[in-house]
Motif scaffolding. Structure first.
Motif, mmCIF file in Angstrom:
data_model
loop_
_atom_site.group_PDB
_atom_site.id
_atom_site.type_symbol
_atom_site.label_atom_id
_atom_site.label_comp_id
_atom_site.label_asym_id
_atom_site.label_seq_id
_atom_site.Cartn_x
_atom_site.Cartn_y
_atom_site.Cartn_z
ATOM 1 N N ARG A 125 0.804 -1.230 0.000
ATOM 2 C CA ARG A 125 0.000 0.000 0.000
ATOM 3 C C ARG A 125 0.835 1.277 0.000
ATOM 4 N NH1 ARG A 125 -5.574 -0.852 2.613
ATOM 5 N NH2 ARG A 125 -5.726 -3.102 2.696
ATOM 6 N N VAL A 126 2.154 1.154 0.111
ATOM 7 C CA VAL A 126 2.998 2.337 0.258
ATOM 8 C C VAL A 126 2.929 3.257 -0.961
ATOM 9 C CG1 VAL A 126 5.392 3.145 0.510
ATOM 10 C CG2 VAL A 126 4.514 1.310 1.978
ATOM 11 N N GLU A 127 2.999 2.701 -2.156
ATOM 12 C CA GLU A 127 2.954 3.538 -3.361
ATOM 13 C C GLU A 127 1.657 4.334 -3.429
ATOM 14 O OE1 GLU A 127 3.034 3.153 -8.207
ATOM 15 O OE2 GLU A 127 3.932 1.542 -7.016
ATOM 16 N N ARG A 128 0.547 3.680 -3.147
ATOM 17 C CA ARG A 128 -0.754 4.365 -3.143
ATOM 18 C C ARG A 128 -0.787 5.430 -2.043
ATOM 19 N NH1 ARG A 128 -5.603 5.005 -6.119
ATOM 20 N NH2 ARG A 128 -7.191 5.543 -4.620
ATOM 21 N N ALA A 129 -0.224 5.099 -0.877
ATOM 22 C CA ALA A 129 -0.198 6.066 0.227
ATOM 23 C C ALA A 129 0.591 7.310 -0.175
ATOM 24 C CB ALA A 129 0.402 5.424 1.475
ATOM 25 N N ARG A 130 1.726 7.120 -0.807
ATOM 26 C CA ARG A 130 2.540 8.263 -1.249
ATOM 27 C C ARG A 130 1.793 9.142 -2.256
ATOM 28 N NH1 ARG A 130 7.588 4.650 -1.535
ATOM 29 N NH2 ARG A 130 8.607 5.206 0.434
ATOM 30 N N SER A 131 0.895 8.545 -3.009
ATOM 31 C CA SER A 131 0.166 9.316 -4.027
ATOM 32 C C SER A 131 -0.993 10.102 -3.434
ATOM 33 C CB SER A 131 -0.327 8.387 -5.140
ATOM 34 O OG SER A 131 -1.400 7.590 -4.686
ATOM 35 N N THR A 132 -1.280 9.910 -2.159
ATOM 36 C CA THR A 132 -2.359 10.654 -1.512
ATOM 37 C C THR A 132 -1.781 11.975 -1.004
ATOM 38 O OG1 THR A 132 -3.444 8.593 -0.915
ATOM 39 C CG2 THR A 132 -4.159 10.573 0.249
ATOM 40 N N THR A 133 -1.994 13.003 -1.785
ATOM 41 C CA THR A 133 -1.402 14.316 -1.551
ATOM 42 C C THR A 133 -2.444 15.285 -0.976
ATOM 43 O OG1 THR A 133 -2.015 15.038 -3.764
ATOM 44 C CG2 THR A 133 0.163 13.969 -3.521
#
Length: 151
Positions: A125-133
């Motif tokens: 889930r880290v990549e998706r989390a990073r994309s939550t701006t």
């Protein structure tokens, strides 16, 4: 808190032309959330899941057809609600969505939306989390404002 951890907590704030109880009612009813989801991630949630307290779980279906169980971890009626999502039937993955409302006057409310992934332990889930701006959080706030200001 280290600088790295700080980047794992993002938020956005918007003043809305609606009273806090009106806004909170929309946030606390999962069936209404897909209409103002700025991440375009929520497909639907069954009616009848209105949140009333910590420890409750509400279920949503995402646009990719997966099911999320959302454990409510913070709740103050009319002021604050936060939940930790997880895959269906699994423990929370360590990230949190929070909504905080501060009544400015009888017809205006300051709403802060926060995404905190500082405790995320699911590497998938880290990549998706990073994309939550903050911009994506602002998109949810703007859609929510359009919903509650038209009532």
């Amino acid at each position: 808190m280290t600088a790295t951890e700080e980047t794992k907590v993002v938020s956005a704030t918007l003043e809305m032309a609606a009273p806090a109880p009106t806004i909170f009612e929309v946030i606390a009813d999962p069936s209404r959330q897909p209409a103002w989801d700025g991440n375009d991630n929520l497909a639907e949630a069954a009616p009848g899941q209105r949140v009333h307290g910590v420890g409750e779980i509400f279920r949503t279906r995402l646009t990719n057809d997966s099911i999320r169980d959302n454990l409510v971890v913070e709740f103050e009626e009319g002021r604050r609600i936060a939940w930790c999502p997880s895959n269906e039937g699994q423990p929370p993955a360590g990230h949190l969505w929070r909504w905080e409302l501060e009544q400015v006057d009888e017809s205006r409310t300051l709403v802060t939306h926060t995404y905190d992934w500082s405790q995320l332990h699911d590497a998938k889930r880290v990549e998706r989390a990073r994309s939550t701006t903050p911009d994506k959080l602002s998109a949810s706030l703007e859609k929510l404002a359009a919903t509650v200001e038209s009532v």
